[in-house]
Design an enzyme around this catalytic site. Sequence first.
Site, PDB file in Angstrom:
ATOM      1  N   TYR A 121       3.369   9.920  -0.914  1.00  0.00           N
ATOM      2  CA  TYR A 121       4.452   9.041  -0.185  1.00  0.00           C
ATOM      3  C   TYR A 121       5.676   9.234  -0.204  1.00  0.00           C
ATOM      4  O   TYR A 121       6.152   8.683   0.411  1.00  0.00           O
ATOM      5  CB  TYR A 121       4.166   7.193   0.730  1.00  0.00           C
TER       6      TYR A 121
ATOM      7  N   HIS B 253      -7.745   9.632  -2.503  1.00  0.00           N
ATOM      8  CA  HIS B 253      -6.856   9.570  -0.782  1.00  0.00           C
ATOM      9  C   HIS B 253      -7.853  10.659   0.557  1.00  0.00           C
ATOM     10  O   HIS B 253      -7.671  10.114   0.701  1.00  0.00           O
ATOM     11  CB  HIS B 253      -5.681  10.085  -1.475  1.00  0.00           C
TER      12      HIS B 253
ATOM     13  N   ASP C 171       0.899  -0.959   0.547  1.00  0.00           N
ATOM     14  CA  ASP C 171      -0.287   0.077  -0.012  1.00  0.00           C
ATOM     15  C   ASP C 171      -0.024   1.058  -0.086  1.00  0.00           C
ATOM     16  O   ASP C 171       1.513   1.574   0.985  1.00  0.00           O
ATOM     17  CB  ASP C 171      -1.015   0.046   1.417  1.00  0.00           C
TER      18      ASP C 171
ATOM     19  N   LYS D 219      -2.753   5.579  -4.062  1.00  0.00           N
ATOM     20  CA  LYS D 219      -3.631   6.367  -4.100  1.00  0.00           C
ATOM     21  C   LYS D 219      -3.485   7.913  -4.604  1.00  0.00           C
ATOM     22  O   LYS D 219      -2.461   8.738  -4.994  1.00  0.00           O
ATOM     23  CB  LYS D 219      -3.808   6.986  -2.461  1.00  0.00           C
TER      24      LYS D 219
HETATM   25  P1  NDP Z   1       1.210   1.600  11.414  1.00  0.00           P
HETATM   26  O1  NDP Z   1      -0.447   2.001  13.251  1.00  0.00           O
HETATM   27  O2  NDP Z   1       1.500   1.393  11.289  1.00  0.00           O
HETATM   28  O3  NDP Z   1       2.338   2.518  12.938  1.00  0.00           O
HETATM   29  C1  NDP Z   1       3.116   2.383  12.834  1.00  0.00           C
HETATM   30  C2  NDP Z   1       4.226   2.001  13.411  1.00  0.00           C
HETATM   31  O4  NDP Z   1       4.177   1.182  14.111  1.00  0.00           O
HETATM   32  C3  NDP Z   1       6.101   2.568  13.414  1.00  0.00           C
HETATM   33  O5  NDP Z   1       6.182   3.611  13.995  1.00  0.00           O
HETATM   34  C4  NDP Z   1       6.719   1.076  13.399  1.00  0.00           C
HETATM   35  O6  NDP Z   1       7.954   0.838  13.890  1.00  0.00           O
HETATM   36  C5  NDP Z   1       5.703   0.740  14.643  1.00  0.00           C
HETATM   37  N1  NDP Z   1       5.736  -1.092  14.669  1.00  0.00           N
HETATM   38  C6  NDP Z   1       4.362  -1.537  13.768  1.00  0.00           C
HETATM   39  N2  NDP Z   1       4.973  -2.983  14.220  1.00  0.00           N
HETATM   40  C7  NDP Z   1       5.584  -2.799  14.961  1.00  0.00           C
HETATM   41  C8  NDP Z   1       5.591  -3.825  16.033  1.00  0.00           C
HETATM   42  N3  NDP Z   1       5.795  -5.115  15.914  1.00  0.00           N
HETATM   43  N4  NDP Z   1       6.152  -3.861  18.008  1.00  0.00           N
HETATM   44  C9  NDP Z   1       6.161  -2.285  18.012  1.00  0.00           C
HETATM   45  N5  NDP Z   1       6.092  -1.428  16.720  1.00  0.00           N
HETATM   46  C10 NDP Z   1       5.886  -1.665  15.774  1.00  0.00           C
HETATM   47  O7  NDP Z   1       0.908   3.642  11.699  1.00  0.00           O
HETATM   48  P2  NDP Z   1       0.604   4.068   9.117  1.00  0.00           P
HETATM   49  O8  NDP Z   1       0.144   5.209   9.775  1.00  0.00           O
HETATM   50  O9  NDP Z   1       2.017   3.330   9.035  1.00  0.00           O
HETATM   51  O10 NDP Z   1      -0.429   2.804   9.118  1.00  0.00           O
HETATM   52  C11 NDP Z   1      -0.273   1.378   8.072  1.00  0.00           C
HETATM   53  C12 NDP Z   1      -0.415   2.178   6.410  1.00  0.00           C
HETATM   54  O11 NDP Z   1      -1.897   2.732   6.563  1.00  0.00           O
HETATM   55  C13 NDP Z   1       1.022   3.039   6.060  1.00  0.00           C
HETATM   56  O12 NDP Z   1       2.017   2.609   5.937  1.00  0.00           O
HETATM   57  C14 NDP Z   1       0.046   3.004   5.280  1.00  0.00           C
HETATM   58  O13 NDP Z   1       0.030   2.626   3.918  1.00  0.00           O
HETATM   59  C15 NDP Z   1      -1.565   3.533   5.645  1.00  0.00           C
HETATM   60  N6  NDP Z   1      -2.060   4.229   6.185  1.00  0.00           N
HETATM   61  C16 NDP Z   1      -2.994   5.199   4.897  1.00  0.00           C
HETATM   62  C17 NDP Z   1      -3.971   6.676   4.920  1.00  0.00           C
HETATM   63  C18 NDP Z   1      -4.173   7.385   4.536  1.00  0.00           C
HETATM   64  O14 NDP Z   1      -5.149   8.837   4.885  1.00  0.00           O
HETATM   65  N7  NDP Z   1      -5.267   6.332   3.924  1.00  0.00           N
HETATM   66  C19 NDP Z   1      -3.161   7.441   6.673  1.00  0.00           C
HETATM   67  C20 NDP Z   1      -2.377   7.004   7.311  1.00  0.00           C
HETATM   68  C21 NDP Z   1      -1.243   5.619   6.869  1.00  0.00           C
HETATM   69  P3  NDP Z   1       9.121   0.482  12.950  1.00  0.00           P
HETATM   70  O15 NDP Z   1       8.545   0.695  11.788  1.00  0.00           O
HETATM   71  O16 NDP Z   1      10.099   1.241  13.097  1.00  0.00           O
HETATM   72  O17 NDP Z   1       8.862  -0.734  13.290  1.00  0.00           O
END
Ligand code: NDP
Length: 285
Positions: free
Chosen positions: A48, A110, A43, A73
């Site tokens: 991004y 988006h 995704d 998106k």
């Molecule tokens: P998430 O809720 O997926 O959280 C990501 C965070 O959690 C990062 O800091 C990561 O750190 C940490 N993390 C991941 N796995 C673990 C674990 N097992 N244990 C502890 N910490 C963990 O946030 P996102 O905002 O990235 O949401 C996911 C996806 O949703 C995005 O990447 C995007 O593709 C989509 N999205 C879409 C939006 C929209 O408007 N349509 C808005 C926001 C997101 P680290 O990387 O250091 O592991």
Amino acid sequence: MQTVTLNNGVEMPILGFGVFQIPDADTEKVVTEAIATGYRLLDTAVSYGNEEAVGAAIAASGVAREDLFVTTKLWIQDSRDGSAEDATKRSFEDSLNRLGLDYLDLYLIHQPFGDYYGEWRAMTDLYRQGLIRAIGVANFYPDRLVDLIEHNEITPAVNQIETHPFFQRAEYQTEMAELGVQIQSWGPFAEGRNNLFADPTLTAIADAHGKSVGQVVLRWLTERGVIAIPKSVRPERMAENFDSLDFTLTDAEMTAIAGLDTGESLFFDHRDPEAVRRLSGRSYN
Ligand code: NDP
């Protein structure tokens, strides 16, 4: 991988990998690791700034195109000259070129701002030409979603919205199911806000299953039939998150997690005029 069937019959993996806030320079390596871990749903978004790197990882992966499910998106188009449809088609083509693909699995509007009716008409056209397997939206609240459905021929296959233990969207999920729209979670971990990974309720459930809090959250989503796309730049967490489909939460555990819902966004409300202004001022095309 378990899949869900979208309203046009397309099968979409229930668990995938998101690349928001992964710097462009790191994205190829991270996505290469994610694909090697087993993720097939990827995704991204034009906003991004890492579509090209995602495409490079796909090209180098050796995984057959039909085994991947790639989402990107469309950002809000400048429609002041009345040409949102043309602008959408240009943006789509640019995304496809950056990704190095000749079709997309899922293309999402988006944000529910600007001339998204013109954007939707263009996406409908691209869908009918076979260039996109499914089209959908993101961040649409119920009134906007119903309005879009009422005034167009094609119902969005997916609505990707903020969904996590502190903002669960259960009622909206039911409404969407009635409309034929599949819910997809963004921010499954709320990006760690509210100290999610140390939450006592989630920690107790994780301990009871010998799982991590992250795995419990993802299982809670997928058990509800919500598609999740967790993001991590760390291979061990990618693997941990991917390995979250092999256990079942009890009814009591589901009820305990339901108690964490605040019913409000931890980020911002897309109906807040200030948020509309802020997001509308951004340009990524
Ligand atoms: P998430 O809720 O997926 O959280 C990501 C965070 O959690 C990062 O800091 C990561 O750190 C940490 N993390 C991941 N796995 C673990 C674990 N097992 N244990 C502890 N910490 C963990 O946030 P996102 O905002 O990235 O949401 C996911 C996806 O949703 C995005 O990447 C995007 O593709 C989509 N999205 C879409 C939006 C929209 O408007 N349509 C808005 C926001 C997101 P680290 O990387 O250091 O592991």
